[in-house]
Motif scaffolding. Structure first.
Motif, PDB file in Angstrom:
ATOM      1  N   LEU A 173      29.773  63.611   2.907  1.00  0.00           N
ATOM      2  CA  LEU A 173      28.912  64.472   2.066  1.00  0.00           C
ATOM      3  C   LEU A 173      27.644  65.118   2.845  1.00  0.00           C
ATOM      4  N   THR A 174      27.146  64.107   3.706  1.00  0.00           N
ATOM      5  CA  THR A 174      25.721  64.453   4.212  1.00  0.00           C
ATOM      6  C   THR A 174      25.734  64.323   5.693  1.00  0.00           C
ATOM      7  N   GLY A 175      26.826  63.788   6.584  1.00  0.00           N
ATOM      8  CA  GLY A 175      26.840  63.586   7.698  1.00  0.00           C
ATOM      9  C   GLY A 175      26.070  62.388   8.199  1.00  0.00           C
ATOM     10  N   SER A 176      25.528  61.420   7.262  1.00  0.00           N
ATOM     11  CA  SER A 176      24.886  59.984   7.564  1.00  0.00           C
ATOM     12  C   SER A 176      25.366  59.432   6.476  1.00  0.00           C
ATOM     13  N   ILE A 177      25.392  57.902   6.824  1.00  0.00           N
ATOM     14  CA  ILE A 177      25.777  56.783   5.853  1.00  0.00           C
ATOM     15  C   ILE A 177      24.421  56.436   5.078  1.00  0.00           C
ATOM     16  N   GLY A 178      23.505  57.078   5.448  1.00  0.00           N
ATOM     17  CA  GLY A 178      22.117  56.647   4.697  1.00  0.00           C
ATOM     18  C   GLY A 178      21.769  55.617   5.446  1.00  0.00           C
ATOM     19  N   ALA A 179      20.044  55.582   5.128  1.00  0.00           N
ATOM     20  CA  ALA A 179      19.203  54.517   5.732  1.00  0.00           C
ATOM     21  C   ALA A 179      19.388  53.218   5.167  1.00  0.00           C
ATOM     22  N   TRP A 180      19.592  53.073   3.771  1.00  0.00           N
ATOM     23  CA  TRP A 180      19.493  51.687   3.342  1.00  0.00           C
ATOM     24  C   TRP A 180      20.798  51.332   2.468  1.00  0.00           C
ATOM     25  N   PHE A 181      20.946  50.248   2.284  1.00  0.00           N
ATOM     26  CA  PHE A 181      21.877  49.410   1.641  1.00  0.00           C
ATOM     27  C   PHE A 181      21.260  48.411   0.677  1.00  0.00           C
ATOM     28  N   ARG A 182      21.745  48.476  -0.777  1.00  0.00           N
ATOM     29  CA  ARG A 182      21.273  47.514  -1.568  1.00  0.00           C
ATOM     30  C   ARG A 182      22.656  47.032  -2.314  1.00  0.00           C
ATOM     31  N   ALA A 189      21.387  40.464  -1.394  1.00  0.00           N
ATOM     32  CA  ALA A 189      22.482  40.133  -0.763  1.00  0.00           C
ATOM     33  C   ALA A 189      22.784  38.692  -0.236  1.00  0.00           C
ATOM     34  N   SER A 190      24.083  38.227  -0.492  1.00  0.00           N
ATOM     35  CA  SER A 190      24.436  36.965  -0.023  1.00  0.00           C
ATOM     36  C   SER A 190      24.715  37.052   1.514  1.00  0.00           C
ATOM     37  N   ALA A 200      28.477  47.597   9.216  1.00  0.00           N
ATOM     38  CA  ALA A 200      28.792  48.707   8.628  1.00  0.00           C
ATOM     39  C   ALA A 200      27.730  49.864   9.207  1.00  0.00           C
ATOM     40  N   GLY A 201      26.476  49.375   9.600  1.00  0.00           N
ATOM     41  CA  GLY A 201      25.362  50.248  10.224  1.00  0.00           C
ATOM     42  C   GLY A 201      24.261  50.265   9.311  1.00  0.00           C
ATOM     43  N   TYR A 202      24.087  49.389   8.528  1.00  0.00           N
ATOM     44  CA  TYR A 202      22.862  49.105   7.813  1.00  0.00           C
ATOM     45  C   TYR A 202      22.031  47.930   8.380  1.00  0.00           C
ATOM     46  N   PRO A 203      20.918  48.427   9.013  1.00  0.00           N
ATOM     47  CA  PRO A 203      20.107  47.200   9.615  1.00  0.00           C
ATOM     48  C   PRO A 203      19.223  46.203   8.664  1.00  0.00           C
ATOM     49  N   HIS A 204      19.238  47.049   7.511  1.00  0.00           N
ATOM     50  CA  HIS A 204      18.412  46.150   6.575  1.00  0.00           C
ATOM     51  C   HIS A 204      19.041  46.310   5.048  1.00  0.00           C
ATOM     52  N   VAL A 205      18.742  45.144   4.202  1.00  0.00           N
ATOM     53  CA  VAL A 205      19.174  45.311   2.898  1.00  0.00           C
ATOM     54  C   VAL A 205      17.760  45.672   2.016  1.00  0.00           C
ATOM     55  N   LEU A 206      17.862  46.611   1.230  1.00  0.00           N
ATOM     56  CA  LEU A 206      16.517  46.757   0.454  1.00  0.00           C
ATOM     57  C   LEU A 206      16.632  46.205  -0.699  1.00  0.00           C
TER      58      LEU A 206
END
Length: 272
Positions: A173-182, A189-190, A200-206
Motif C-alpha cells: 500500500l505504501t512502498g514500505s513496511i513502516g518504521a515501527w512494530f508493536r 514482545a516476547s 522482518a526488518g523492524y529494528p525496534h519494538v515500540l
C-alpha cells in the motif's frame, strides 16, 4: 503551532463516536491491569534504519542494510523517548470504524499534532485508503500484526506469519513496511517475537510508558486523566482507534498538552 479546538469540533467528534458505540473492536491490545511502566530493557541494538525495508521473502526483496546513523544505540524494546525534551508520542492501535479514525486524525492535525498509527493488517485489507491517509497527514504508520491475536502465545511459524502478513500489506500500500512494530495483545514482545520482528526488518519494538486504558471504556474524562496524570517529557502513550471514549477525550487532551507545552510528534521524531 495552530493548537485550536472548538465546541463544534467536539460535537462532531462525539457524533462520530456514536458510529462505533456498538462496534468498538472486542479485544484490546493490552489486557486489563497490564503495567504501563517503561520496558526499554535489553541490550542495545546495533544502529538500525528509521524506515525498514521489506522483509526477505516479500516480493523477493531482502532488507536493506541498516543505516549507521538512524538511532543512537537504542534498546530493542523502546517505551519512551528522551526525557530532556518537551515532546511526546501519541500512538494509536489501528483498527475500528474508519470514519472515527479520520475524525481523530483530523482533530490531531487541527492541533498541529502528529501521531503514530500501528495498523492491523485485516483493517488495512478492509480500508486500504487509510494507509495513505495516515501518511499524507504527516503521521507515522507501522505494524500491529495481521489479525490482532496474542502474538506472544503463538508458535514461531505463526508469529512470523502475523508480522510478515501485515508488513506485506504495508509495503504493497505504501512502498514500505513502516518504521515501527508493536505486538498485538501485549505491551511488549516476547524474546521470540522480538527476534522475529527484527528478522522482518523492524529494528525496534515500540512499547509505551503511559496507558490510556481507553479500551476499558472508562469514559472520556477518565481517559484524559489516565494520560495527563502520567505523561511527561518523552512519553509514549497507548491509545486506540475504534473507541468512542478516545474520540471524546482527544480535544481536551490536546488542549492540555498545548497548555503544558508538550509537543505531540511521531514516534520517529521522538526517538530518532
Amino acid at each position: 503551532m495552530g493548537w485550536v479546538t472548538t465546541s463544534d469540533r467536539r460535537s462532531a467528534l462525539r457524533a462520530g463516536a456514536g458510529l462505533v458505540a456498538a462496534g468498538a473492536f472486542a479485544a484490546a491490545c493490552s489486557p486489563p491491569g497490564a503495567s504501563s511502566g517503561a520496558v526499554d530493557s535489553g541490550p542495545p541494538a546495533s544502529a538500525p534504519a528509521t524506515s525498514a525495508s521489506p522483509p526477505s521473502g516479500v516480493a523477493g526483496r531482502p532488507p536493506a542494510a541498516p543505516s549507521p546513523r538512524a538511532f543512537p544505540r537504542q534498546p530493542v524494546q523502546i517505551a519512551h523517548g528522551p526525557r530532556d525534551r518537551p515532546r511526546v508520542a501519541l500512538t494509536f492501535h489501528g483498527q475500528g470504524e474508519p470514519a472515527v479514525a479520520r475524525a481523530l486524525l483530523d482533530e490531531a492535525e487541527r492541533h498541529g499534532a502528529r501521531v503514530t498509527v500501528l495498523a492491523v493488517g485485516t483493517w488495512l485489507d478492509e480500508h486500504p485508503d487509510l494507509a495513505r491517509r495516515v501518511l499524507d497527514g504527516g503521521h507515522d504508520l507501522g505494524n500491529h500484526t495481521q489479525r490482532h491475536l496474542d502474538v506472544n502465545a503463538m508458535s514461531e511459524a505463526e508469529a512470523a506469519a502475523e508480522i510478515a502478513g501485515c508488513a506485506e500489506r504495508l509495503r504493497r500500500l505504501t512502498g514500505s513496511i513502516g518504521a515501527w512494530f508493536r505486538p498485538s495483545r501485549a505491551a511488549r514482545a516476547s524474546p521470540l517475537v522480538e527476534r522475529l520482528a527484527r528478522r522482518a526488518g523492524y529494528p525496534h519494538v515500540l512499547s509505551y510508558d503511559v496507558d490510556s486504558l481507553d479500551f476499558t471504556s472508562p469514559g472520556a474524562p477518565a481517559v484524559t486523566r489516565n494520560v495527563l496524570g502520567e505523561i511527561r517529557n518523552g512519553s509514549v502513550v497507548s491509545l486506540h482507534f475504534g473507541y468512542p471514549d478516545t474520540v471524546a477525550a482527544l480535544p481536551a487532551l490536546l488542549d492540555e498538552l498545548a497548555r503544558r507545552r508538550l509537543r505531540a510528534v511521531t514516534a520517529t521524531e521522538l526517538i530518532g
